[in-house]
Design an enzyme around this catalytic site. Structure first.
Site, short mmCIF file in Angstrom:
data_model
loop_
_atom_site.label_atom_id
_atom_site.label_comp_id
_atom_site.label_asym_id
_atom_site.label_seq_id
_atom_site.Cartn_x
_atom_site.Cartn_y
_atom_site.Cartn_z
CB ALA A 118 -1.00 0.13 0.99
CG HIS A 128 -22.96 20.34 26.30
ND1 HIS A 128 -21.36 20.18 26.13
CD2 HIS A 128 -24.02 20.48 27.13
CE1 HIS A 128 -21.35 19.98 27.35
NE2 HIS A 128 -22.21 19.68 27.74
P1 NAD Z 1 -0.38 6.74 0.45
O1 NAD Z 1 0.02 7.81 -0.01
O2 NAD Z 1 -1.66 7.40 1.64
O3 NAD Z 1 0.31 6.08 1.86
C1 NAD Z 1 1.82 5.39 0.98
C2 NAD Z 1 2.57 5.75 2.14
O4 NAD Z 1 3.49 4.60 1.84
C3 NAD Z 1 3.32 7.10 2.15
O5 NAD Z 1 3.26 6.88 4.03
C4 NAD Z 1 4.76 6.61 2.18
O6 NAD Z 1 5.58 7.30 2.09
C5 NAD Z 1 5.24 4.81 2.42
N1 NAD Z 1 5.26 4.22 1.21
C6 NAD Z 1 6.34 4.46 0.26
N2 NAD Z 1 7.11 3.41 -0.79
C7 NAD Z 1 7.41 2.99 0.14
C8 NAD Z 1 8.45 1.80 0.92
N3 NAD Z 1 9.12 1.48 -0.39
N4 NAD Z 1 8.17 0.87 1.92
C9 NAD Z 1 7.57 1.48 2.51
N5 NAD Z 1 6.74 2.60 2.77
C10 NAD Z 1 6.72 3.51 1.94
O7 NAD Z 1 -1.02 5.82 -0.20
P2 NAD Z 1 -2.35 4.85 0.03
O8 NAD Z 1 -2.30 4.45 1.55
O9 NAD Z 1 -2.04 3.24 -0.59
O10 NAD Z 1 -3.63 5.19 -0.70
C11 NAD Z 1 -3.83 5.70 -1.93
C12 NAD Z 1 -4.64 6.39 -2.42
O11 NAD Z 1 -6.09 6.65 -1.77
C13 NAD Z 1 -4.34 7.50 -1.82
O12 NAD Z 1 -3.99 8.70 -2.45
C14 NAD Z 1 -5.71 7.77 -0.62
O13 NAD Z 1 -5.62 9.13 -0.70
C15 NAD Z 1 -6.18 7.08 -1.40
N6 NAD Z 1 -7.38 6.84 -0.56
C16 NAD Z 1 -7.49 7.26 0.30
C17 NAD Z 1 -8.71 6.81 1.06
C18 NAD Z 1 -9.62 7.96 2.21
O14 NAD Z 1 -9.78 9.16 2.25
N7 NAD Z 1 -9.81 7.20 3.47
C19 NAD Z 1 -8.07 5.53 2.11
C20 NAD Z 1 -8.24 4.57 0.89
C21 NAD Z 1 -6.96 5.13 -0.30
#
Ligand code: NAD
Length: 472
Positions: free
Chosen positions: A271, A446
């Protein structure tokens, strides 16, 4: 033999951006065709994203609440989890909503076509459905083809134990040990679901904080909770290799300042972000330009560099959020139908639907510091909220950032249960240019979690009576 059809507006992708665009254009009197590769409408959000994850997060939150009740004198036995029924429940919710979208499309006479669309020119696309192919000629096109999970280099391809958000949500089984690579939104939401269903979950995050784009003070209460729920959380660490070993397990090497460690897991969820699907559309035969991250370039009217083609949602830039896509879809449909409209918003809220939830909109402290933006802050700790204490949420917090001169609200951040619901008041306040007095003088009910927004404004104004702030 190609069959040529002519339509006024063709929409590629039936996610929350695409179907909103198609329905708005149809409501404005246009003849619309809506195309998707999937047999079901709703895109990633409905079929393998926002909605199924929320169905599962509801279950994990309820399990967490029964654990909390034990401390209050109400005990239950440990849950017995029938994974097949959980999966059926989740699939049932998705199906119901799929049907709802199909009915709304039929009601509006939007023609839906299942197939993979790619461009033949600036006004023609080809749609392939299995071996069959058809060509559609259009006046206007709205591209809403979304994004796909990114992979890290060097991982085994198509290994059954290597999960993406899509396969993790299929909930085939509950692994004994799950490694989540990426401590962002997807990693933490799904990590919490799998932990509640019985997996020992570990998270590896490349950067020094979980959810790096959120302010660290808002992530802290979530981090504290996850430390209790997860087997381990490794920050400033990266996965350097993943190799299959026997019994479909995966051997993973993790590197950080302390050196390399090797461990094996039943499943590994990747992810690490998502990438736009612009490479799937044969854009090179059009005048559409993409940027260095492969997002389609658009202006505030969602127009691409090809004057009759629009792009919206994940494929046209960050943040990759369903509600941003929906708004952009409506703008594109209105402009394409000859109506005045533009994507002109001050704040798009972000919500992490973990327990506790983390939500923010507008300016964050992280961004303000990075971009040297002046701000002042009003905070209300939930430890002083009777409602928060009653529901075991005293670690929560609401903070508001204000312009030091005008006292207008610039940003809002909340951590705690329902943060994603109550943040909307802050979004409205930012859009309306409300100042601290407007918010503090609005009567909030409240005892609610929502009143913490009014109380944070009062704390900023110095009029609060629910906290004792010593005079300077
Ligand atoms: P994200 O960008 O939220 O998180 C990815 C994380 O992986 C980051 O913190 C990054 O630093 C880390 N990372 C990257 N490469 C890495 C590596 N090689 N080793 C370890 N860590 C690493 O991305 P996501 O969680 O995959 O979500 C993808 C997209 O989907 C995002 O744009 C998100 O906004 C969207 N999404 C949103 C929601 C929501 O709104 N609740 C829910 C799911 C997904």
């Amino acid at each position: 033999m190609l069959k040529l059809e002519q339509v006024e507006i063709v929409v590629i992708g039936a996610g929350p951006g695409g179907y909103a665009a198609a329905f708005r254009a149809a409501d404005l009197g246009k003849k619309v065709v809506l195309i998707d590769r999937d047999p079901e409408l709703g895109g990633v959000c409905l079929n393998r994203g926002c909605i199924p994850s929320k169905a599962l997060l509801h279950i994990s939150k309820a399990i967490g609440e029964t654990n909390h009740l034990a401390k209050l004198g109400v005990s239950y036995n440990d849950p017995t989890i029938d994974i097949n029924r959980v999966r059926e429940h989740k699939n049932g919710i998705v199906k119901k909503l799929n049907n709802g979208i199909a009915q709304m499309a039929a009601g509006r006479k939007v023609k839906t076509i299942q197939g993979a669309a790619s461009f033949l020119s600036n006004n023609r696309i080809q749609i392939k459905t299995g071996a069959a192919s058809r060509t559609v000629e259009f006046d206007k096109c709205i591209i809403a083809a979304g994004s796909t999970s990114s992979m890290i280099p060097g991982v085994p391809k198509n290994h059954p134990s290597l999960l993406t958000s899509k396969t993790a949500l299929e909930l085939e089984s509950i692994p004994e040990r799950l490694l989540v690579v990426g401590g962002g939104v997807i990693g933490l939401e799904l990590g919490q679901v799998y932990a509640a269903l019985g997996a020992a979950v570990s998270v590896v995050e490349f950067l020094p904080n979980l959810i790096p784009e959120a302010d660290t003070d808002l992530v802290k209460p979530l981090h504290q909770k996850l430390k209790k729920q997860f087997e381990s959380i490794l920050l400033s660490s990266k996965v350097s290799s993943i190799e299959p070993v026997k019994d479909s397990r995966l051997k993973v090497v993790i590197e950080n300042k302390k050196g390399k460690t090797t461990d094996s897991y039943d499943k590994v969820l990747i992810a690490v972000g998502r990438k736009p699907n612009s490479h799937l559309l044969n854009l090179k035969v059009t005048d559409i330009e993409i940027d260095d991250k492969s997002f389609i370039k658009v202006d505030m009217y969602q127009r691409t560099t090809a004057k009759n083609i629009f792009a919206i949602g994940d494929i046209s830039g960050n943040p990759m959020l369903a509600h941003k896509a929906t708004h952009e879809g409506k703008v594109a449909a209105e402009v394409a139908s000859g109506h005045p409209s533009a994507m002109d918003v001050r704040a798009i809220p972000s919500v992490v639907y973990t327990d506790p939830e983390v939500a923010w909109a507008g300016l964050t402290e992280t961004n303000a510091k990075k971009n040297k933006i002046e701000y002042e802050k009003g905070e209300f700790p939930w430890a002083a909220s009777g409602r928060a204490i009653a529901i075991g949420a005293r670690q929560g917090k609401t903070k508001l950032l204000f312009d030091p001169e005008t006292k207008q609200i610039l940003g809002i951040g909340i951590v705690g249960p329902s943060a994603g619901d109550i943040i909307s008041e802050g979004v409205l306040a930012i859009e309306m240019g409300a100042d601290s007095m407007d918010i503090g003088l609005s009567v909030h009910p409240h005892p609610t979690l929502g009143e913490t927004i009014g109380l944070a404004a009062e704390a900023f104004e110095g009029t609060i009576t629910d906290l004792y702030v010593p005079k300077k």
